[in-house]
Scaffold this motif. Structure first.
Motif, PDB file in Angstrom:
ATOM      1  N   ARG A 165     -12.770  32.466  69.282  1.00 52.98           N
ATOM      2  CA  ARG A 165     -12.183  31.404  69.116  1.00 52.98           C
ATOM      3  C   ARG A 165     -12.821  30.092  69.170  1.00 52.98           C
ATOM      4  O   ARG A 165     -13.013  29.068  68.245  1.00 52.98           O
ATOM      5  N   GLY A 208      -7.022  30.729  64.510  1.00 55.38           N
ATOM      6  CA  GLY A 208      -5.743  31.129  65.387  1.00 55.38           C
ATOM      7  C   GLY A 208      -6.035  32.382  66.531  1.00 55.38           C
ATOM      8  O   GLY A 208      -6.999  33.075  66.318  1.00 55.38           O
ATOM      9  N   THR A 224      -8.925  39.525  61.278  1.00 59.64           N
ATOM     10  CA  THR A 224      -8.303  39.862  62.447  1.00 59.64           C
ATOM     11  C   THR A 224      -9.430  40.757  63.619  1.00 59.64           C
ATOM     12  O   THR A 224     -10.068  41.544  63.230  1.00 59.64           O
ATOM     13  N   SER A 284      -3.487  34.678  69.231  1.00 56.85           N
ATOM     14  CA  SER A 284      -2.171  34.945  69.920  1.00 56.85           C
ATOM     15  C   SER A 284      -2.268  35.973  71.113  1.00 56.85           C
ATOM     16  O   SER A 284      -3.131  36.757  70.711  1.00 56.85           O
ATOM     17  N   ASN A 285      -1.242  36.234  71.754  1.00 56.94           N
ATOM     18  CA  ASN A 285      -1.079  37.201  72.666  1.00 56.94           C
ATOM     19  C   ASN A 285       0.038  38.156  72.028  1.00 56.94           C
ATOM     20  O   ASN A 285       1.181  37.807  71.951  1.00 56.94           O
ATOM     21  N   THR A 286      -0.318  39.593  72.079  1.00 60.29           N
ATOM     22  CA  THR A 286       0.767  40.404  71.717  1.00 60.29           C
ATOM     23  C   THR A 286       0.801  41.510  72.727  1.00 60.29           C
ATOM     24  O   THR A 286      -0.002  42.428  72.536  1.00 60.29           O
ATOM     25  N   THR A 333      -5.210  40.449  72.941  1.00 58.47           N
ATOM     26  CA  THR A 333      -5.446  39.027  72.311  1.00 58.47           C
ATOM     27  C   THR A 333      -5.841  39.324  70.807  1.00 58.47           C
ATOM     28  O   THR A 333      -6.538  40.262  70.384  1.00 58.47           O
TER      29      THR A 333
END
Length: 685
Positions: A101, A69, A93, A71-73, A77
């Motif tokens: 990825r 997985g 993580t 995602s961008n927070t 990244t």
């Protein structure tokens, strides 16, 4: 490259980096070589997902379950994957590493290495290293050095620089006679140095480290015994007799002396009024009442017409002793003048106090290592007392003694050391033990807990403060350090400010702060302007705050039992019930068993004996445990057997050459002089 060269001579170190290294006490190539790893990162056998333990750096072998997985927070990244087996799962993580990825594939078998933590009820590992099975196999059982750092320095830079120095430095000529190296199975010095920094495996580390530890002990013991040789059979140069002033003090104290205090005072008084010079160690547990014995000794000296000096390791402690002594003198109506001498005195204050000391107007002098500065001249110094002896080098103690014509020497220590080791370490002194606490002291209540107890601990701290009490919280580190999962003073004090109500004043204290700032913080804490003090072990020798009732030690597993007992001694000094909370960072059962000894007993001598019994020569990993006598690498509990061997060797060397004047001992003599010089120049603060 020579040991005396500045670190600026090392390729890649400029002015900015030099300043950072100076913070760590590294100014020369030699300093760098003797800046030993505080730990080693060992590449252990990988475990399955269900075997991964919380709080430990672990290598986990597993297949990636499901997709990778991303995602961008905000600006970050986040790449996440999950590892699962039939019993457990582990989330991995990585931040700002989007390329992973495409690197990691679903169903792929990897070894991930990092610290396992629990977040939101599930086990996770952040920023783990990634290995293929063959790559990890090549790393298996190797040891990677981990150094104590300061902000701006990385472990990678330390390792790179150390390699550079070891590869290009001048080889040190061997100074230990071959017969001793063979007898005690000691490695050659240069081999020991390089293999302590970069060992191939545990066995290699044990071999290298043993030699360096042996040398530290040997130099220390040679210094002590040669000093004893100079002082042996020394006649008492000061005609003294017992005086009524000391009897009055004892009679008018608000409490009776314990039997142990009476016994030790009798030994000191007999020494000082006898025919030979006194050289005595008073070893007393925290709170056993050594200070009043020191004051009685000083009053005996002053009443006989001479001067007495008391040297302590911190300005805060010096000021406190000075104020207590002045109150005692005033209450007893004694005419003796006392002065306080510390590094923070103004130039005018120093000048005035120097004049009082040289003229003999001041009979009693209390201070820090400022007492041994060149400008301080005593009129008739007959008694020298050093308090918290393990904070001063042998040379500093001798320097203070040289301020008088062979004065009496009284050394005081609250650090309980088993008698067999104390005789070796304090070989130039007679030993008195104060093994009894005043009857009015309430026993401290202790507990060992894990990190899940923190919310309850914070509530308890809040309740104690609301009742008017104060709290110490101890962390093993000053600031966050690369590669070490342990609480640090700077972040923890912020955490407590957020967890506790705003009207509770939280402050921090650590050894890198300037003396004036440390004094200000401790004085505010003593005045209850600060209710919670987050600190490193710098408060192990600190101000007396009877109102402090809670001592909470984070990562208690990173300290030795004797040191934890010393820290505990900061509370339990007043009329209120006191408590000590030892927070264990990991789940290790053996560590918990060791810490439970502190719950069973408040007796420092029993605890020191257990510390000695439980620790062995194979226990080499983690932060140094006792910190006694400020050895760089050696630990008197962990290395007790090496200490005994070094003592035996020192005896044999001096039996053949009492002042190391023979040609074959020339190198050893030079190294010993260098060792003693360094200890004199580095105040134990």
């Amino acid at each position: 490259m020579r040991e005396q060269d500045s670190i600026r001579s090392i390729k890649g170190i400029g002015e900015k980096t030099e300043k950072l290294f100076t913070k760590l006490g590294i100014a020369t190539v030699g300093d760098f070589l003797r800046y030993y790893p505080r730990d080693y990162d060992e590449y252990k056998e990988p475990v399955s997902v269900s075997e991964a333990e919380e709080g430990k750096k672990t290598a986990v072998l597993g297949r990636i379950a499901g997709r990778v997985g991303m995602s961008n927070t905000g600006k970050r990244t986040v790449v996440t994957v999950s590892l699962r087996d039939e019993r457990s799962s582990l989330q991995l993580t990585w931040y700002n590493m989007p390329f992973l990825r495409n690197t990691l594939r679903s169903g792929g078998l990897y070894i991930f290495r990092g610290i396992v933590v629990k977040k939101g009820g599930r086990l996770t590992m952040e920023q783990p290293e990634i290995f293929g099975r063959e790559d990890y196999e090549a790393m298996l059982h190797t040891l990677y050095p981990v150094y104590s750092l300061t902000k701006g320095l990385t472990n990678k830079l330390m390792v790179k620089t150390m390699h550079q120095i070891l590869d290009s430095r001048e080889i040190t000529a061997e100074y230990l006679p071959e017969e001793y190296r063979n007898h005690y199975q000691l490695a050659e010095y240069n081999y020991a140095l390089s293999h302590t920094h970069f060992p191939k495996d545990k066995k290699d580390l044990v071999i290298g480290r043993k030699r360096l530890v042996f040398d530290e002990f040997l130099f220390f013991i040679l210094s002590v015994r040669m000093m004893k040789e100079k002082n042996m059979d020394s006649r008492n140069a000061f005609a003294m007799k017992p005086v009524w002033e000391t009897e009055n003090v004892i009679e008018n104290l608000p409490y009776p002396l314990t039997n142990a205090q009476k016994r030790v005072w009798n030994e000191i008084e007999t020494n000082m009024t006898g025919h030979t010079r006194m050289s005595r160690l008073v070893q007393g547990d925290v709170g056993s009442g050594k200070t009043i014995i020191a004051f009685l000794s000083m009053i005996l000296t002053a009443a006989n017409g001479y001067q007495a000096a008391l040297m302590v390791p911190t300005e805060v402690l010096a000021r406190q002793h000075y104020e207590e002594l002045c109150k005692l003198l005033e209450k007893q109506g004694m005419p003796f003048e006392a002065v306080l001498l510390t590094g923070s005195n103004t130039a005018r204050e120093k000048r005035e106090r120097y004049e009082k000391i040289v003229s003999g107007t001041a009979r009693l002098v209390v201070g820090t290592h400022a007492l041994i500065q060149e400008k301080v001249i005593y009129e008739n110094l007959a008694l020298v007392i050093t308090d918290e002896q393990h904070r001063f080098g042998v040379g500093q103690r001798e320097n203070l003694s040289k301020k008088g014509t062979k004065p009496h020497v009284l050394v005081m220590s609250a650090t309980p050391i088993p008698r067999t080791l104390a005789i070796i370490l304090y070989g130039d002194l007679d030993i008195s033990v104060m093994d009894e606490l005043p009857a009015k002291r309430l026993p401290i209540k202790n507990c060992v807990v894990d990190t899940s107890y923190r919310p309850k601990a914070y509530s308890f701290i809040q309740k104690q403060v609301q009742e008017g009490r104060q709290v110490y919280v101890i962390c093993p580190m000053v600031e966050e350090s690369e590669g070490l999962e342990a609480e640090n003073v700077l972040d923890y004090s912020q955490k407590l400010k957020e967890a506790l109500p705003g009207n509770i004043q939280v402050a921090y204290l650590h050894g890198r702060m300037k003396a004036a700032e440390k004094n200000r913080i401790m004085e505010q804490f003593a005045a209850n302007e600060i209710q919670v003090l987050v600190s490193t072990t710098v408060i192990e020798v600190g101000v007396n705050v009877p109102n402090a009732t809670v001592m909470m030690v984070e990562n208690a597993e990173r300290f030795g039992l004797a040191q934890l007992h010393q820290l505990r001694g900061r509370v339990g000094r007043g009329e209120h019930q006191s408590y000590c909370i030892f927070v264990q960072g990991g789940q290790d059962a053996e560590t918990k068993e060791r810490l439970e000894i502190l719950v069973k007993s408040n007796d420092g001598f029993y605890i020191a004996g257990e510390d000695l019994r439980l620790r062995g020569p194979g226990d080499l990993f983690g932060i140094r445990q006792s910190g006694l006598l400020e050895f760089r690498l050696a630990d008197i509990f962990q290395d007790a057997e090496i200490l005994k061997e070094a003592s035996e060797a020192a005896g044999a060397i001096l039996a053949l050459d009492r002042d190391l004047s023979l040609p074959q001992n020339a190198r050893l003599r030079d190294c010993l002089q260098s060792y003693t010089k360094n200890r004199i120049e580095t105040p134990g603060l």
